[in-house]
Every structure is written in C-alpha cells, then in structure tokens.
Write a protein that holds these residues in place. Structure first.
Motif, short mmCIF file in Angstrom:
data_model
loop_
_atom_site.label_atom_id
_atom_site.label_comp_id
_atom_site.label_asym_id
_atom_site.label_seq_id
_atom_site.Cartn_x
_atom_site.Cartn_y
_atom_site.Cartn_z
N LEU A 1 12.45 33.39 -47.62
CA LEU A 1 12.14 32.12 -46.96
C LEU A 1 10.79 32.13 -46.26
CD1 LEU A 1 15.62 31.42 -45.29
CD2 LEU A 1 14.72 30.51 -47.45
N VAL A 2 10.23 33.33 -46.10
CA VAL A 2 9.00 33.47 -45.33
C VAL A 2 7.86 32.59 -45.87
CG1 VAL A 2 7.18 35.11 -44.63
CG2 VAL A 2 9.59 35.71 -44.36
N PRO A 3 7.68 32.50 -47.19
CA PRO A 3 6.58 31.66 -47.67
C PRO A 3 6.70 30.19 -47.25
CG PRO A 3 7.44 33.02 -49.45
CD PRO A 3 8.36 33.20 -48.29
N TYR A 4 7.91 29.74 -46.94
CA TYR A 4 8.12 28.32 -46.65
C TYR A 4 8.09 27.99 -45.16
CZ TYR A 4 9.73 28.63 -51.43
OH TYR A 4 9.81 28.88 -52.77
N THR A 5 8.03 29.02 -44.32
CA THR A 5 8.05 28.72 -42.88
C THR A 5 6.64 28.74 -42.30
OG1 THR A 5 9.13 29.30 -40.80
CG2 THR A 5 8.38 31.15 -42.12
N ASP A 6 6.48 28.09 -41.14
CA ASP A 6 5.19 28.19 -40.44
C ASP A 6 5.16 29.43 -39.57
OD1 ASP A 6 4.26 25.71 -41.43
OD2 ASP A 6 5.34 24.63 -39.86
N VAL A 7 6.32 29.83 -39.08
CA VAL A 7 6.40 30.89 -38.06
C VAL A 7 7.66 31.72 -38.27
CG1 VAL A 7 6.67 31.31 -35.56
CG2 VAL A 7 5.30 29.38 -36.33
N MET A 8 7.55 33.03 -38.08
CA MET A 8 8.75 33.87 -38.06
C MET A 8 9.12 34.08 -36.59
SD MET A 8 7.95 36.79 -40.92
CE MET A 8 6.31 37.29 -40.43
N MET A 9 10.34 33.70 -36.21
CA MET A 9 10.79 33.89 -34.84
C MET A 9 11.87 34.96 -34.87
SD MET A 9 13.19 33.10 -32.37
CE MET A 9 13.23 32.80 -30.64
N CYS A 10 11.55 36.14 -34.35
CA CYS A 10 12.45 37.28 -34.60
C CYS A 10 12.22 38.39 -33.57
CB CYS A 10 12.17 37.82 -36.00
SG CYS A 10 10.44 38.24 -36.26
N THR A 11 13.03 39.43 -33.71
CA THR A 11 12.89 40.61 -32.85
C THR A 11 11.88 41.59 -33.48
OG1 THR A 11 14.58 41.83 -34.04
CG2 THR A 11 15.32 40.46 -32.18
N ARG A 12 11.42 42.53 -32.66
CA ARG A 12 10.48 43.51 -33.22
C ARG A 12 11.15 44.42 -34.24
NH1 ARG A 12 9.09 47.35 -27.98
NH2 ARG A 12 11.22 47.69 -27.26
N GLY A 13 12.45 44.68 -34.01
CA GLY A 13 13.17 45.55 -34.94
C GLY A 13 13.29 44.90 -36.32
N VAL B 1 6.61 34.59 -33.49
CA VAL B 1 7.04 34.34 -32.11
C VAL B 1 8.09 35.41 -31.84
CG1 VAL B 1 8.21 32.74 -30.56
CG2 VAL B 1 6.47 31.89 -32.13
N LEU B 2 7.74 36.30 -30.95
CA LEU B 2 8.51 37.53 -30.80
C LEU B 2 9.55 37.44 -29.68
CD1 LEU B 2 8.55 40.46 -31.98
CD2 LEU B 2 7.10 41.11 -30.04
N ARG B 3 10.81 37.64 -30.05
CA ARG B 3 11.89 37.71 -29.07
C ARG B 3 11.68 38.94 -28.19
NH1 ARG B 3 15.58 35.28 -26.28
NH2 ARG B 3 16.03 33.96 -28.07
N CYS B 4 11.47 38.73 -26.91
CA CYS B 4 11.16 39.85 -26.02
C CYS B 4 12.22 40.04 -24.95
CB CYS B 4 9.80 39.62 -25.36
SG CYS B 4 8.44 39.76 -26.52
N SER B 5 13.42 39.50 -25.18
CA SER B 5 14.50 39.75 -24.22
C SER B 5 15.69 40.32 -24.96
CB SER B 5 14.89 38.45 -23.50
OG SER B 5 15.34 37.49 -24.43
N GLY B 6 16.60 40.90 -24.20
CA GLY B 6 17.79 41.51 -24.79
C GLY B 6 18.59 42.19 -23.70
N GLY B 7 19.45 43.09 -24.11
CA GLY B 7 20.19 43.86 -23.12
C GLY B 7 21.58 43.35 -22.82
N MET B 8 22.02 42.33 -23.55
CA MET B 8 23.41 41.86 -23.40
C MET B 8 23.98 41.69 -24.81
SD MET B 8 21.73 39.33 -24.45
CE MET B 8 21.72 37.60 -24.89
N SER B 9 25.24 41.26 -24.93
CA SER B 9 25.82 41.05 -26.26
C SER B 9 26.86 39.95 -26.20
CB SER B 9 26.47 42.34 -26.76
OG SER B 9 27.73 42.50 -26.13
N ILE C 1 4.42 44.16 -23.40
CA ILE C 1 3.33 43.33 -23.95
C ILE C 1 2.47 44.13 -24.94
CG2 ILE C 1 1.73 43.79 -22.03
CD1 ILE C 1 2.01 40.45 -23.93
N GLU C 2 2.31 45.43 -24.68
CA GLU C 2 1.48 46.23 -25.59
C GLU C 2 2.08 46.26 -26.99
OE1 GLU C 2 0.88 50.05 -23.89
OE2 GLU C 2 -0.29 49.23 -22.23
N ASP C 3 3.39 46.32 -27.07
CA ASP C 3 4.01 46.33 -28.39
C ASP C 3 3.91 44.95 -29.04
OD1 ASP C 3 4.99 48.11 -30.25
OD2 ASP C 3 7.05 47.42 -29.98
N ALA C 4 4.02 43.91 -28.22
CA ALA C 4 3.85 42.55 -28.76
C ALA C 4 2.45 42.40 -29.35
CB ALA C 4 4.09 41.52 -27.66
N LEU C 5 1.46 42.97 -28.67
CA LEU C 5 0.08 42.90 -29.18
C LEU C 5 -0.07 43.74 -30.45
CD1 LEU C 5 -1.82 43.15 -25.79
CD2 LEU C 5 -1.71 41.15 -27.27
#
Ligand code: R5P
Length: 297
Positions: free
Chosen positions: A78-90, A105-113, A127-131
């Motif tokens: 689906l990636v070719p058809y989207t403008d943006v990937m909104m996902c986790t770093r993993g 657009v990088l999901r930068c929160s977590g720690g619950m389920s 932020i360094e990993d986001a960069l």
C-alpha cells in the motif's frame, strides 16, 4: 581550492521587482521555521493542501491485530498509494522500504497495552532516533479527562519541545480510553488543548454532530482517524464529510488495511481527500480496483 578565475560581479538585481515572499499556506504554520515547513509540506500535498496518512502503528499496544499480522505482506504493497506512513520505529525499520520516498509520521509513545490502562503512556522514542529515521513528524496520544491526563499532556509537551529544537513537527492524537465520551465537546477540548500546547497537527475522530466546530476551534490542521472497520461506503462518507467540514486529511488504518480491497480503498480515500470526489464516485473506484484484482490476467 576555491577558484578565483574570472569572478564576475553580479549586475542583475531585479531592482524593479519586489522580493517575492511566498506565504506558507498550511493552517497555523506560517510562522514556523524552514525545516519545520519543509517537513509539513512533505506531509500535506501541495495541490489539495490535504494528506492521506496510512496508519499502521496499532501493534504498539494491540499486538498483531487483524490486517497487521505481517506488515511486509499487507502494508508494504500500500505504500506507493499513501502520502505518509504513520507507524512505529520497529515496524518501519523491520518491514518498510527505505527508498519509498514517503514521509514518516513516527509514533513516539508506548508503554501500555490493551490489557492495561491506555492513558498510561510514556515517550518511547528519543528525538535522536526520530531524526535517524528521517521522521517528518513525531506523534503521541493525549488522553484528556483520563486517569493519566497529566502524564499524556506532559509527553506531548516533551515531544513538542524536543521536536522544535530540531525542526520536527508534532502531531497530537486525541486518544479515547475505554469509557470516554466521543463527542464534539470532548474532541474540541482535546484538540484545542493540544494546539495551545504547541502541536502542529491534531489527529482526532469525526463526529456527526458539531465536527465543524472542532475544526474551527483548532488553529492547526486536523486529520481524522478512521476508527473501527465500517462498510466501505460509510468510511468514504465519513472522510467526505470530514473534508467538507474543514479537515485537512485522514490518518486511516483499519478501514483501509481491513478492507477486502485495501488498494481499492486507499485509492478511493485519495479521491475523496485530494479530488473532492463524492463517496459514491469514490466507491466506484474501490469496486473497479477490486474487480480488476479478481479478474484473471
Ligand atoms: C491507534 O491505534 C493509532 O493511533 C491509529 O493510528 C489510529 O487509531 C488510526 O487508525 P484507525 O483508522 O484504524 O483508527
């Protein structure tokens, strides 16, 4: 060594022409720095001013949910058809192509389920990993009115302040806990609080009553989440109404990747978001793609 041969002095300074100052058209973003505007311009498409983000970050608290068991099999096509990937770093590092040229657009929160209190999130990416991942924006949830309201707002502030330091915009996601209201009053409150704290984009949910006021009361662009899987015509109608009432796009997941024709659905959503197509015409795009994929070559 710098070359000093034949240095010619400038002579055409266009003295009769005023300097062209191009305004940055995105809502609430005109006073931002160049890098910030550049990143936002990768997300919001120039022609329509809107965006279609494909959300596939759900695993960060839901695990391998339906449609996301294998990101390489279901999302990568689906990636070719989207403008943006909104996902986790993993998910991004492990399964997405780095040469797609699609902003992240990088999901930068977590720690619950799903087994615990959803509002109890922490900032889960530095932020360094986001960069390092060349993120075009970073994002976290806010849970206004929930048990961990304060913590979620403090996570947002942390992202905004670190993002501002490096020219990376922040998207606030107005999360809804298990027993929280889902109406215009609630989303208006959560969206406005997020924008006042400095979020550059707010992701919220569409509501039938009063969505226009949610958008009007939020000084930065609003994109809507898709929410639970709906019949295709209903999801397209929701997207149509949201755009018609001032939203700047969608950040849609389940209504695309859980569709029986995910490519058809994302093409149909694009037609609504970027071309202003009616839900009926967009549905035809979905149907045509579905039929095309089923017919023998
Ligand atoms: C929550 O799981 C995430 O923030 C999703 O990205 C968001 O809910 C949008 O996905 P969906 O359209 O499936 O609601």
């Amino acid at each position: 060594m710098a070359d000093l041969d034949d240095v010619k002095e400038g002579k055409d300074f266009g003295l009769d022409t005023p300097v062209d100052v191009k305004a940055f058209g995105l809502r609430g973003s005109n006073a931002l720095d160049w890098g910030m505007q550049d990143r936002l311009a990768r997300i919001f498409q120039e022609k329509s001013g809107n965006t279609v983000m494909l959300a596939f970050d759900h695993g960060y608290f839901q695990g391998p949910a339906t449609g996301l068991e294998r990101l390489d099999l279901t999302i990568r096509p689906l990636v070719p058809y989207t403008d943006v990937m909104m996902c986790t770093r993993g998910g991004l590092r492990a399964t997405m192509p780095a040469d797609s040229r699609k902003p992240v657009v990088l999901r930068c929160s977590g720690g619950m389920s799903v087994l615990t209190e959803l509002s109890n999130e922490l900032v889960a990416v530095d932020i360094e990993d986001a960069l390092r991942l060349n993120a075009s924006a970073i994002t976290t949830n806010v849970y206004v009115g929930a048990e961990y309201e304060h913590k979620s707002l403090s996570n947002l502030v942390k992202l905004i302040d670190t993002g501002n330091r490096y020219g990376v915009p922040t998207m606030a996601v107005t999360g809804v806990g298990k027993d929280m209201a889902r109406d215009a009053r609630y989303f208006g409150l959560a969206s406005r609080i997020s924008a006042e704290l400095g979020a550059h984009i707010v992701k919220t949910y569409f509501v039938e009553e009063g969505f226009e006021k949610v958008v009007a009361g939020c000084p930065v662009p609003i994109v809507i989440a898709g929410g639970k899987k709906l019949p295709e015509i209903d999801a397209l109608t929701m997207a149509y109404k949201a755009i018609d009432q001032g939203a700047s796009g969608v950040d849609m997941g389940r209504n695309i990747f859980q569709s029986d024709s995910p490519v058809g659905m994302i093409k149909a959503v694009r037609a609504v978001v970027h071309d202003g197509e009616t839900p009926e015409k967009a549905l035809q795009i979905y149907e045509d793609e579905k039929a095309r994929a089923l017919s023998p070559a």
